[in-house]
Design an enzyme around this catalytic site. Structure first.
Site, PDB file in Angstrom:
ATOM      1  N   GLU A 134      41.212 -24.213 -40.392  1.00 33.32           N
ATOM      2  CA  GLU A 134      40.306 -23.650 -41.393  1.00 33.32           C
ATOM      3  C   GLU A 134      40.200 -24.663 -42.518  1.00 33.32           C
ATOM      4  O   GLU A 134      41.215 -25.107 -43.070  1.00 33.32           O
ATOM      5  CB  GLU A 134      40.813 -22.276 -41.823  1.00 33.32           C
ATOM      6  CG  GLU A 134      40.775 -21.318 -40.637  1.00 33.32           C
ATOM      7  CD  GLU A 134      41.134 -19.878 -40.953  1.00 33.32           C
ATOM      8  OE1 GLU A 134      41.263 -19.527 -42.143  1.00 33.32           O
ATOM      9  OE2 GLU A 134      41.262 -19.099 -39.996  1.00 33.32           O
ATOM     10  N   ASP A 137      44.181 -22.960 -32.320  1.00 32.06           N
ATOM     11  CA  ASP A 137      44.237 -22.880 -33.782  1.00 32.06           C
ATOM     12  C   ASP A 137      45.559 -23.388 -34.330  1.00 32.06           C
ATOM     13  O   ASP A 137      46.633 -23.040 -33.804  1.00 32.06           O
ATOM     14  CB  ASP A 137      44.108 -21.416 -34.227  1.00 32.06           C
ATOM     15  CG  ASP A 137      42.671 -21.015 -34.484  1.00 32.06           C
ATOM     16  OD1 ASP A 137      41.846 -21.890 -34.807  1.00 32.06           O
ATOM     17  OD2 ASP A 137      42.381 -19.806 -34.349  1.00 32.06           O
ATOM     18  N   LYS A 171      42.027 -26.709 -34.021  1.00 30.95           N
ATOM     19  CA  LYS A 171      41.082 -26.187 -35.017  1.00 30.95           C
ATOM     20  C   LYS A 171      41.857 -25.834 -36.279  1.00 30.95           C
ATOM     21  O   LYS A 171      42.950 -25.255 -36.192  1.00 30.95           O
ATOM     22  CB  LYS A 171      40.359 -24.961 -34.456  1.00 30.95           C
ATOM     23  CG  LYS A 171      39.426 -24.272 -35.461  1.00 30.95           C
ATOM     24  CD  LYS A 171      38.446 -23.352 -34.797  1.00 30.95           C
ATOM     25  CE  LYS A 171      38.954 -21.961 -34.509  1.00 30.95           C
ATOM     26  NZ  LYS A 171      39.352 -21.180 -35.692  1.00 30.95           N
ATOM     27  N   GLU A 214      31.776 -19.467 -39.370  1.00 28.44           N
ATOM     28  CA  GLU A 214      32.002 -18.022 -39.185  1.00 28.44           C
ATOM     29  C   GLU A 214      31.336 -17.228 -40.306  1.00 28.44           C
ATOM     30  O   GLU A 214      31.548 -17.513 -41.494  1.00 28.44           O
ATOM     31  CB  GLU A 214      33.517 -17.723 -39.151  1.00 28.44           C
ATOM     32  CG  GLU A 214      33.813 -16.233 -38.998  1.00 28.44           C
ATOM     33  CD  GLU A 214      35.239 -15.914 -38.571  1.00 28.44           C
ATOM     34  OE1 GLU A 214      36.022 -16.846 -38.296  1.00 28.44           O
ATOM     35  OE2 GLU A 214      35.556 -14.711 -38.514  1.00 28.44           O
ATOM     36  N   ASP A 246      44.067 -17.813 -33.491  1.00 28.14           N
ATOM     37  CA  ASP A 246      45.135 -17.053 -34.161  1.00 28.14           C
ATOM     38  C   ASP A 246      44.690 -15.603 -34.370  1.00 28.14           C
ATOM     39  O   ASP A 246      45.462 -14.775 -34.867  1.00 28.14           O
ATOM     40  CB  ASP A 246      45.585 -17.724 -35.465  1.00 28.14           C
ATOM     41  CG  ASP A 246      44.479 -17.875 -36.485  1.00 28.14           C
ATOM     42  OD1 ASP A 246      43.328 -17.501 -36.190  1.00 28.14           O
ATOM     43  OD2 ASP A 246      44.768 -18.389 -37.589  1.00 28.14           O
ATOM     44  N   SER A 247      43.472 -15.274 -33.909  1.00 27.97           N
ATOM     45  CA  SER A 247      43.060 -13.867 -33.835  1.00 27.97           C
ATOM     46  C   SER A 247      44.025 -13.086 -32.941  1.00 27.97           C
ATOM     47  O   SER A 247      44.023 -11.861 -32.957  1.00 27.97           O
ATOM     48  CB  SER A 247      41.625 -13.746 -33.288  1.00 27.97           C
ATOM     49  OG  SER A 247      41.482 -14.486 -32.086  1.00 27.97           O
TER      50      SER A 247
HETATM   51  O1  KIV Z   1      41.063 -17.061 -34.215  1.00 30.58           O
HETATM   52  C1  KIV Z   1      39.949 -16.913 -33.714  1.00 30.58           C
HETATM   53  O2  KIV Z   1      39.753 -16.179 -32.741  1.00 30.58           O
HETATM   54  C2  KIV Z   1      38.833 -17.625 -34.309  1.00 30.58           C
HETATM   55  C3  KIV Z   1      37.467 -17.166 -33.901  1.00 30.58           C
HETATM   56  C4  KIV Z   1      37.084 -15.998 -34.712  1.00 30.58           C
HETATM   57  C5  KIV Z   1      36.481 -18.243 -33.966  1.00 30.58           C
HETATM   58  O3  KIV Z   1      39.007 -18.492 -35.113  1.00 30.58           O
END
Ligand code: KIV
Length: 276
Positions: free
Chosen positions: A126, A95, A124, A193, A56-57
Site C-alpha cells: 500500500e 501482499d 504488493k 482501489e 492480506d484480505s
Molecule cells: O488484500 C486484498 O485482497 C487486496 C485486494 C482488495 C486488491 O489488496
C-alpha cells in the site's frame, strides 16, 4: 488430493510482467482474483485468471477480523506457499502486510521471504509518496513491485474507514502524481482501489505499466476481486463493486470462469459497480 498437479498444462505458458504489458498494449483486459489456498488456486488457474493475489484480505475472509491489520508476515508466507502449490499459469502476487515495510531494509527482507519461502513473483504494498524510496530500493534489488493506491485497507484506523478516495480535485491530482512517481521509482504494476472511474481512466492512460482496479471503473487495464465475493460466500454489507458470479454458475469453477469472461468482455464492471 494431488489432482492440481496433474492438471498442469505445458501448452499454457505462465503469465509474466511482459505478458501483462502486451495485454495492456493490445487492449486485452487482465482478469485477477485473490486466493488463499492450493485447492482454490488450482480452480482459479483452470478458470484462466491472469494474476492471483494472496491478499492480506485473508485477515478478513479467512480469519474473521474486521480489518487486514492483524495479518502477520508468517501468515502471508504460509498462505502464499499453499497457493503457489496449486498454480501453473497465473502470475503470483502477494501482499506485504501491515507494518512489514516501514524501512527499505525491512521491506527488502520481507519481500525476499514472500518470494523465496512463499513463491511470490510480485510483491504488493500500500503506497503513497512515503513509499517511493521503498519501491525504488526493491526495484533496485530486482523485485517486481505492485503499488496499491486509493483506498488502503491497512490505513483504515488512521483514515477513518473504508471510503471512496480521490473524489476531491486536489486529492485526485495528488493520486495521479503519486502513481507517476511510483512508476518512475520502478513499480511494475499499479493497483487502484475504490476511486472514481474518471480518475481510474486518467491514471491508466498516464502510465506505461499495467493498472489493475477494484472499484476503480471500467477503464483500468484489468480488474481484481476477492475470490469469496465472486463465490457469494461473503456475508454482511458488500461494497458496490462486488460481482457475485455464483448464481446459476453450477459450481465454484463455473463462477470463476464467469468472472474471468465478464472481465475479458468488458461486461464487468457495469455502471452499477462504479463510483463517480
Ligand atoms: O488484500 C486484498 O485482497 C487486496 C485486494 C482488495 C486488491 O489488496
Amino acid at each position: 488430493m494431488y489432482t492440481h498437479l496433474q492438471l498442469r498444462d505445458s501448452t499454457r505458458p505462465p503469465v509474466s510482467l511482459a505478458t501483462l504489458h502486451k495485454m495492456k498494449a493490445e487492449g486485452e483486459k487482465i482478469a485477477s482474483l485473490t486466493c488463499y489456498d492450493a485447492s482454490f488456486a488450482a480452480l482459479v488457474d483452470e478458470a484462466d485468471a491472469d494474476i492471483v493475489l494472496v491478499g492480506d484480505s485473508l485477515g478478513m475472509v479467512i480469519q474473521g477480523h474486521d480489518t487486514t491489520v492483524p495479518v502477520t508476515m508468517d501468515q502471508m508466507v504460509y498462505h502464499c506457499q499453499s497457493v503457489a502449490r496449486g498454480l501453473h499459469r497465473p502470475l503470483l502476487m502477494a501482499d506485504l502486510p501491515f507494518a512489514s515495510y516501514p524501512t527499505r531494509e525491512l521491506a527488502l527482507a520481507n519481500s525476499v521471504r514472500l518470494m523465496q519461502e512463499g513463491g511470490a513473483e510480485v510483491v504488493k504494498l500500500e503506497s503513497g509518496p512515503s513509499q517511493i524510496e521503498v519501491v525504488e530500493f526493491l526495484a533496485g534489488h530486482d523485485i517486481a513491485v505492485c503499488a496499491h493506491l486509493g483506498l488502503k485497507p491497512q490505513s483504515v484506523h488512521k483514515t477513518g474507514g473504508f471510503r471512496v478516495q480521490g473524489r476531491e480535485a486536489d486529492a485526485a491530482e495528488r493520486m495521479l502524481a503519486a502513481a507517476r512517481d511510483l512508476e518512475s521509482a520502478g513499480a511494475d504494476l499499479i493497483l487502484l482501489e475504490c476511486i472514481p472511474s474518471e480518475l481510474g481512466q486518467r491514471i491508466t492512460e498516464a502510465l506505461r505499466v499495467p493498472v489493475i482496479g477494484i472499484g476503480a471503473g471500467p477503464h483500468t487495464d484489468g480488474q481484481i476481486l476477492v475470490l469469496y465475493d465472486v463465490l457469494g460466500i461473503t456475508t454482511g454489507r458488500k461494497p458496490r463493486f462486488v460481482l457475485d458470479c455464483m448464481a446459476g454458475a453450477g459450481d465454484n469453477l463455473g463462477a470463476m470462469k464467469r468472472y474471468v469472461q465478464a472481465v475479458k468482455t468488458g461486461a464487468y464492471p457495469a455502471p452499477e459497480h462504479c463510483f463517480s
